[in-house]
Design a protein around this motif. Structure first.
Motif, short mmCIF file in Angstrom:
data_model
loop_
_atom_site.label_atom_id
_atom_site.label_comp_id
_atom_site.label_asym_id
_atom_site.label_seq_id
_atom_site.Cartn_x
_atom_site.Cartn_y
_atom_site.Cartn_z
N LYS A 79 0.85 -1.19 0.00
CA LYS A 79 0.00 0.00 0.00
C LYS A 79 0.88 1.24 0.00
N LEU A 80 0.58 2.16 -0.88
CA LEU A 80 1.33 3.40 -0.99
C LEU A 80 0.54 4.56 -0.42
N ASN A 129 -9.33 8.78 -7.77
CA ASN A 129 -10.31 7.69 -7.71
C ASN A 129 -9.68 6.35 -8.10
N ALA A 130 -8.83 6.37 -9.13
CA ALA A 130 -8.22 5.12 -9.60
C ALA A 130 -7.29 4.53 -8.54
N LEU A 131 -6.45 5.35 -7.93
CA LEU A 131 -5.51 4.84 -6.93
C LEU A 131 -6.23 4.38 -5.68
N ARG A 132 -7.28 5.08 -5.29
CA ARG A 132 -8.06 4.62 -4.13
C ARG A 132 -8.78 3.31 -4.42
N SER A 133 -9.18 3.12 -5.66
CA SER A 133 -9.94 1.90 -6.01
C SER A 133 -9.10 0.64 -5.87
N VAL A 134 -7.77 0.78 -5.91
CA VAL A 134 -6.90 -0.40 -5.75
C VAL A 134 -6.20 -0.39 -4.39
N HIS A 148 -4.81 2.18 -2.34
CA HIS A 148 -3.78 3.10 -1.86
C HIS A 148 -4.39 4.24 -1.06
N GLU A 149 -3.60 4.77 -0.13
CA GLU A 149 -4.01 5.96 0.62
C GLU A 149 -3.66 7.17 -0.23
N ASP A 155 5.20 12.88 4.71
CA ASP A 155 5.49 11.44 4.83
C ASP A 155 4.88 10.60 3.72
N VAL A 156 4.69 11.18 2.55
CA VAL A 156 4.12 10.41 1.44
C VAL A 156 5.21 9.59 0.76
N ASP A 157 4.82 8.50 0.12
CA ASP A 157 5.77 7.68 -0.62
C ASP A 157 6.13 8.30 -1.96
N VAL A 158 5.16 8.97 -2.59
CA VAL A 158 5.38 9.55 -3.90
C VAL A 158 4.36 10.66 -4.15
#
Length: 341
Positions: free
Chosen positions: A5-6, A31-36, A38-39, A91-94
């Motif tokens: 999880k990113l 929406n796309a990143l949340r659907s799989v 990710h935070e 503190d985000v990954d990207v």
């Protein structure tokens, strides 16, 4: 659910004429990143981290038929400066750059993120700056053996324009996207007005040979060229701002109905253009295919649109990559690039 999880900050909005497009892109990426699984933090460049209510209000808007007015953009610019060092990005990954045009795509934001030691999507500051400068890009295309329409920079003498380019020709700002400020000029009498119009968006103006033919586009993801698409428009017309972002304005065909050798040539040219401009992660190259079957590279977009009608997601989809997977791959490529520095 993804394997890892990113935590992703999607940065969108910006203060260029492509602001509305960026907001639409940001909405779909979020929406796309949340659907799989990710935070995802929704961060608008002039407001910072959005609340759920602000997200719903801002991200439900559609792209207008014309870009926002310059005075409205000026009001927003003063709020952007402190964003990169804000707690929202701590503190985000990207950072997913869903920005288009202006300081979001010309290397400025990228340089600031580099200095802050943060991972982000797309190309670095050098490649971003080079690709935004159409004159510099075309010089590198020529050096790499990639055919591109002839061009001059304004002001140019009338006899030089006739000799080197001829009419019709294209007038466009040197450092803009989404065909903002672009005109097709069919005779010398209309040239002055077209240059004046383009000058509203940049102080460097390009005069470019008009290539009649089929409009093609090719996405690049990592070291792979994606499916070739065709934008079907009226003969001698342009794929302008309104046509790009209003559903149904043009027909977009993925994969394009082309001979295999043309597909291979376009994909090879897209990869070579991507490398010539020192790009990373992903990009989208736009071409014209003339009546003699010759392919001409118009430009390369380093942060192509990610809206419902955008071309890169369609190019990826025709290559078997879903929109959510495309967004996730772009994120992970940004993290890997950062780790490799």
């Amino acid at each position: 659910m993804p394997e890892t999880k990113l935590k992703v900050a999607v940065l969108f909005g910006g203060t260029s004429e492509e602001r509305a497009v960026s907001i639409a892109s940001g909405a779909q990426v979020i929406n796309a990143l949340r659907s799989v699984g990710h935070e995802v933090l929704a961060i608008e460049t002039s407001r910072g981290l959005l609340t759920a209510e602000e997200e719903g209000r801002l991200l439900s808007s559609r792209v207008d038929e014309v870009p926002p007015a310059s005075d409205a953009l000026a009001v927003l610019r003063s709020a952007e400066a402190g964003l990169i060092r804000s707690a929202a990005l701590a503190d985000v990954d990207v950072v997913f750059l869903a920005l288009h045009g202006g300081t979001g795509e010309d290397g400025t934001i990228q340089a600031m993120l580099d200095m802050a030691g943060m991972a982000y999507t797309g190309s670095g500051h050098l490649g971003s700056a080079i690709a935004m400068d159409k004159d510099m890009s075309k010089r590198l295309f020529v050096a790499a053996g990639i055919a591109t329409p002839r061009w001059l920079m304004a002001p140019s003498a009338p006899e030089e324009i006739l000799r080197e380019i001829g009419y019709p020709l294209v007038v466009k700002p040197n450092r803009q996207g989404s065909t903002v400020g672009l005109s097709v000029v069919r005779n010398p009498d209309a040239l002055g007005a077209a240059i004046e119009h383009a000058s509203q968006f940049d102080n460097e103006i390009m005069l470019e040979q008009f290539i009649a033919g089929r409009e093609l586009t090719v996405g690049v993801l990592g070291d792979r060229a994606l499916s070739v698409g065709e934008i079907v428009i009226e003969p001698d017309a342009i794929f302008d701002y309104k046509a790009k972002y209003q559903p149904g304005a043009v027909r977009e065909i993925f994969p394009a109905d082309l001979p295999d050798h043309v597909v291979a040539t376009a994909q090879d040219a897209a990869l070579r253009a991507h490398r010539a401009l020192k790009l990373e992660g992903y990009s989208r190259a736009d071409f014209r295919l003339d009546a003699n079957g010759r392919l001409w590279c118009l430009e390369v977009n380093t942060l192509p649109g990610m809206t419902a009608t955008s071309l890169l997601p369609q190019s990826a989809g025709a290559s078997g990559i879903s929109f959510a997977e495309l967004c996730e791959r772009i994120c992970r490529a940004g993290i890997e690039r950062h780790r490799g520095k």
